[in-house]
Design a protein around this motif. Sequence first.
Motif, short mmCIF file in Angstrom:
data_model
loop_
_atom_site.label_atom_id
_atom_site.label_comp_id
_atom_site.label_asym_id
_atom_site.label_seq_id
_atom_site.Cartn_x
_atom_site.Cartn_y
_atom_site.Cartn_z
N GLY A 69 0.79 -1.26 0.04
CA GLY A 69 -0.03 -0.16 0.09
C GLY A 69 0.87 1.31 0.00
N PRO A 70 0.13 2.34 0.11
CA PRO A 70 1.00 3.84 0.26
C PRO A 70 1.75 3.71 1.47
CG PRO A 70 -1.27 4.05 0.46
CD PRO A 70 -1.24 2.62 0.36
N MET A 71 3.11 4.36 1.00
CA MET A 71 3.96 4.71 2.16
C MET A 71 4.25 6.17 2.10
SD MET A 71 4.29 2.13 4.37
CE MET A 71 6.03 2.60 5.21
N ARG A 72 4.67 6.64 3.29
CA ARG A 72 5.17 8.13 3.21
C ARG A 72 6.34 8.33 3.63
NH1 ARG A 72 0.13 11.99 4.09
NH2 ARG A 72 1.72 13.21 5.44
N PHE A 73 7.13 9.37 3.26
CA PHE A 73 8.42 9.61 3.93
C PHE A 73 8.66 11.11 3.59
CE2 PHE A 73 9.36 8.86 -0.47
CZ PHE A 73 10.30 9.91 -0.93
N ALA A 74 9.31 11.59 4.56
CA ALA A 74 9.77 13.10 4.56
C ALA A 74 11.24 13.01 4.12
CB ALA A 74 9.68 13.63 6.00
N ILE A 75 11.62 14.19 3.44
CA ILE A 75 13.02 14.56 3.06
C ILE A 75 13.20 15.79 2.94
CG2 ILE A 75 12.10 14.50 0.47
CD1 ILE A 75 14.77 13.14 -0.18
N TYR A 76 14.55 16.33 3.64
CA TYR A 76 14.93 17.53 3.54
C TYR A 76 15.97 17.84 2.66
CZ TYR A 76 16.66 22.24 4.90
OH TYR A 76 17.47 23.33 4.72
N LEU A 77 15.97 18.61 1.66
CA LEU A 77 16.87 18.76 0.44
C LEU A 77 17.59 20.14 0.86
CD1 LEU A 77 14.58 17.76 -2.48
CD2 LEU A 77 16.47 16.36 -1.46
N PRO A 78 18.95 19.98 1.40
CA PRO A 78 19.69 21.50 1.57
C PRO A 78 19.96 22.15 0.61
CG PRO A 78 21.03 19.38 1.60
CD PRO A 78 19.72 18.79 1.28
N PRO A 79 20.42 23.34 0.65
CA PRO A 79 20.53 24.15 -0.41
C PRO A 79 21.88 23.61 -1.28
CG PRO A 79 20.53 25.48 1.57
CD PRO A 79 20.36 24.17 2.04
N ALA A 80 22.67 22.89 -0.95
CA ALA A 80 23.69 22.13 -1.81
C ALA A 80 23.04 21.25 -2.78
CB ALA A 80 24.73 21.53 -0.90
N ALA A 81 21.86 20.54 -2.12
CA ALA A 81 21.45 19.51 -3.05
C ALA A 81 20.22 20.18 -4.06
CB ALA A 81 20.30 18.69 -2.13
N LEU A 82 19.88 21.18 -3.99
CA LEU A 82 19.32 21.97 -4.78
C LEU A 82 20.23 22.69 -5.76
CD1 LEU A 82 16.60 23.74 -2.38
CD2 LEU A 82 16.41 21.63 -3.69
N ASN A 83 21.44 22.96 -5.51
CA ASN A 83 22.15 23.62 -6.55
C ASN A 83 22.90 22.69 -7.29
OD1 ASN A 83 21.75 26.26 -5.24
ND2 ASN A 83 23.36 26.08 -3.87
N GLY A 84 22.65 21.39 -7.17
CA GLY A 84 22.90 20.41 -8.17
C GLY A 84 24.25 19.47 -7.66
N ASN A 85 24.49 19.80 -6.52
CA ASN A 85 25.54 18.94 -5.95
C ASN A 85 25.22 17.54 -5.39
OD1 ASN A 85 27.53 21.17 -6.12
ND2 ASN A 85 26.55 22.12 -4.60
N LYS A 86 26.11 16.52 -5.43
CA LYS A 86 25.86 15.28 -4.83
C LYS A 86 25.88 15.34 -3.61
CE LYS A 86 24.78 12.25 -8.04
NZ LYS A 86 23.76 11.03 -7.97
N VAL A 87 25.17 15.10 -2.48
CA VAL A 87 25.27 15.05 -1.04
C VAL A 87 24.92 13.75 -0.19
CG1 VAL A 87 24.96 17.79 -1.19
CG2 VAL A 87 23.09 16.07 -0.64
N PRO A 88 25.67 13.56 0.75
CA PRO A 88 25.37 12.29 1.44
C PRO A 88 23.84 12.55 2.15
CG PRO A 88 27.41 13.37 2.36
CD PRO A 88 26.57 14.45 1.37
N VAL A 89 23.50 11.10 2.39
CA VAL A 89 22.15 10.76 2.84
C VAL A 89 22.17 10.16 4.36
CG1 VAL A 89 20.06 9.77 2.39
CG2 VAL A 89 21.41 10.56 0.32
#
Length: 287
Positions: free
Chosen positions: A34-54
Amino acid sequence: MTELNITDLELISENKMFGGLQRVYSHPSRVCNGPMRFAIYLPPAALNGNKVPVVTYLSGLTCTEDNVTVKAGAQRIASELGLIFVAPDTSPRNQNIPGEDDSYDFGSAAGFYLDATEEPWAGSYNMYSYITRELQDVLSANFSAADMNRQGITGHSMGGHGALTIHLKNPDLFKTCSAFAPICAPMSCPWGEKAFSGYLGSDKALWENYDATELVKKSPSSATLLVDQGSADTFLVEQLKPELLKKACETSGQKLTLRMQEGYDHSYFFMATFIEDHLRHHLNGLS
């Protein structure tokens, strides 16, 4: 069974925080039926196209993806350090299983991050496979900034149990690990005995696959485990038992930093106090 479309994400919410984006998604899950939910925070570095750790955070009993998102204050430091912070829900929902919603420590919001073998739970209560396989595919397919080769895992209480066991069983996937007030020896406490009996049955050999104290005896990892535990935690003696994990780590050679925090309880006030230390621990191990 129809093929799962791992790009079929529904955006539930989006909020700007500390220059990044806090989002919540829903998606179809095969392993959780069935459906599952998750939250995710994308920091500025991720929004700027950089590969970042998770860093994946696993919540405790009664929780959803919202608890840590709202209460722990992780986004500020994740923004500063350049970390994607993922928080999945704690169990499948609405499975129409008798007893699913009867108690806080079994069924809904109490998936214990294992793969159930007992019916009627086995068809959906498979949070271990969800975290280690299905959510991995969803993140990889939909978030190009996520460096899936640099991942850590953490969690609180039941989620601390999940973080420790998942890391110890998958040290090459989740290279760093920490935990807040984890259920360290679920085979030896009421919460764990109830959950394991219901999900896994009576064969305690199966239970050992999801007990951090047992796993660390057999296959310690090369990482240093960071565990914070409040001395005023009302669950400390009966349910959490960090002394058993400490002894097992000493025997096996597993590196462990166990910090007893004087006067702190089991709440998110405790979590918020030390979340920065934990995220820096992960960044240091993933750099």
